[in-house]
Design a protein around this motif. Structure first.
Motif, PDB file in Angstrom:
ATOM      1  N   PRO A   1     -43.353   3.517 -21.613  1.00 38.33           N
ATOM      2  CA  PRO A   1     -43.021   3.419 -20.182  1.00 38.33           C
ATOM      3  C   PRO A   1     -44.121   2.739 -19.362  1.00 38.33           C
ATOM      4  O   PRO A   1     -43.843   2.139 -18.319  1.00 38.33           O
ATOM      5  CB  PRO A   1     -42.819   4.874 -19.756  1.00 38.33           C
ATOM      6  CG  PRO A   1     -43.502   5.693 -20.789  1.00 38.33           C
ATOM      7  CD  PRO A   1     -43.443   4.901 -22.065  1.00 38.33           C
ATOM      8  N   GLU A   2     -45.342   2.801 -19.832  1.00 39.51           N
ATOM      9  CA  GLU A   2     -46.462   2.198 -19.107  1.00 39.51           C
ATOM     10  C   GLU A   2     -46.416   0.675 -19.091  1.00 39.51           C
ATOM     11  O   GLU A   2     -47.162   0.023 -18.334  1.00 39.51           O
ATOM     12  CB  GLU A   2     -47.793   2.677 -19.704  1.00 39.51           C
ATOM     13  CG  GLU A   2     -48.113   2.160 -21.085  1.00 39.51           C
ATOM     14  CD  GLU A   2     -47.489   2.934 -22.254  1.00 39.51           C
ATOM     15  OE1 GLU A   2     -47.884   2.671 -23.395  1.00 39.51           O
ATOM     16  OE2 GLU A   2     -46.607   3.798 -22.018  1.00 39.51           O
ATOM     17  N   LEU A   3     -45.525   0.072 -19.877  1.00 39.38           N
ATOM     18  CA  LEU A   3     -45.462  -1.388 -19.958  1.00 39.38           C
ATOM     19  C   LEU A   3     -44.455  -2.015 -19.000  1.00 39.38           C
ATOM     20  O   LEU A   3     -44.397  -3.239 -18.880  1.00 39.38           O
ATOM     21  CB  LEU A   3     -45.166  -1.828 -21.393  1.00 39.38           C
ATOM     22  CG  LEU A   3     -46.260  -1.461 -22.399  1.00 39.38           C
ATOM     23  CD1 LEU A   3     -45.862  -1.899 -23.797  1.00 39.38           C
ATOM     24  CD2 LEU A   3     -47.592  -2.075 -22.000  1.00 39.38           C
ATOM     25  N   VAL A   4     -43.663  -1.210 -18.311  1.00 39.17           N
ATOM     26  CA  VAL A   4     -42.750  -1.760 -17.305  1.00 39.17           C
ATOM     27  C   VAL A   4     -43.600  -2.407 -16.211  1.00 39.17           C
ATOM     28  O   VAL A   4     -44.535  -1.802 -15.697  1.00 39.17           O
ATOM     29  CB  VAL A   4     -41.827  -0.671 -16.723  1.00 39.17           C
ATOM     30  CG1 VAL A   4     -41.010  -1.219 -15.556  1.00 39.17           C
ATOM     31  CG2 VAL A   4     -40.918  -0.108 -17.798  1.00 39.17           C
ATOM     32  N   GLY A   5     -43.307  -3.670 -15.926  1.00 41.77           N
ATOM     33  CA  GLY A   5     -44.038  -4.397 -14.896  1.00 41.77           C
ATOM     34  C   GLY A   5     -45.112  -5.332 -15.428  1.00 41.77           C
ATOM     35  O   GLY A   5     -45.682  -6.102 -14.672  1.00 41.77           O
ATOM     36  N   VAL A   6     -45.397  -5.287 -16.732  1.00 41.96           N
ATOM     37  CA  VAL A   6     -46.378  -6.208 -17.319  1.00 41.96           C
ATOM     38  C   VAL A   6     -45.633  -7.372 -17.977  1.00 41.96           C
ATOM     39  O   VAL A   6     -44.413  -7.334 -18.127  1.00 41.96           O
ATOM     40  CB  VAL A   6     -47.318  -5.508 -18.337  1.00 41.96           C
ATOM     41  CG1 VAL A   6     -48.010  -4.312 -17.711  1.00 41.96           C
ATOM     42  CG2 VAL A   6     -46.586  -5.093 -19.577  1.00 41.96           C
TER      43      VAL A   6
END
Length: 70
Positions: free
Chosen positions: A11-16
């Protein structure tokens, strides 16, 4: 809980960027291949596979959904 080996969601990769997401995913789980899915791609296989992560990106190549094993 997943029956697949290793980390199964990012989930931490949304937006990269999609390219950066692929690098992170494949580094954090060596059992998978991360595949970028552009917004123009209308079909992806529906079978569940422990060795695959779809990375959905927008027109700018930015991740739009949480990458998951499948």
């Amino acid at each position: 809980m997943s029956f697949c080996q290793g980390k199964d969601s990012w989930p931490e990769l949304v937006g990269v960027s999609g390219e950066e997401a692929v690098k992170v995913i494949e580094k954090e789980n060596s059992f998978v291949n991360a595949i970028i899915v552009p917004p123009t791609q209308s079909f992806i296989p529906g079978d569940y596979r422990c060795d695959r992560v779809w990375v959905f990106v927008d027109d700018d190549g930015i991740v739009t959904r949480v990458p998951l094993i499948g």
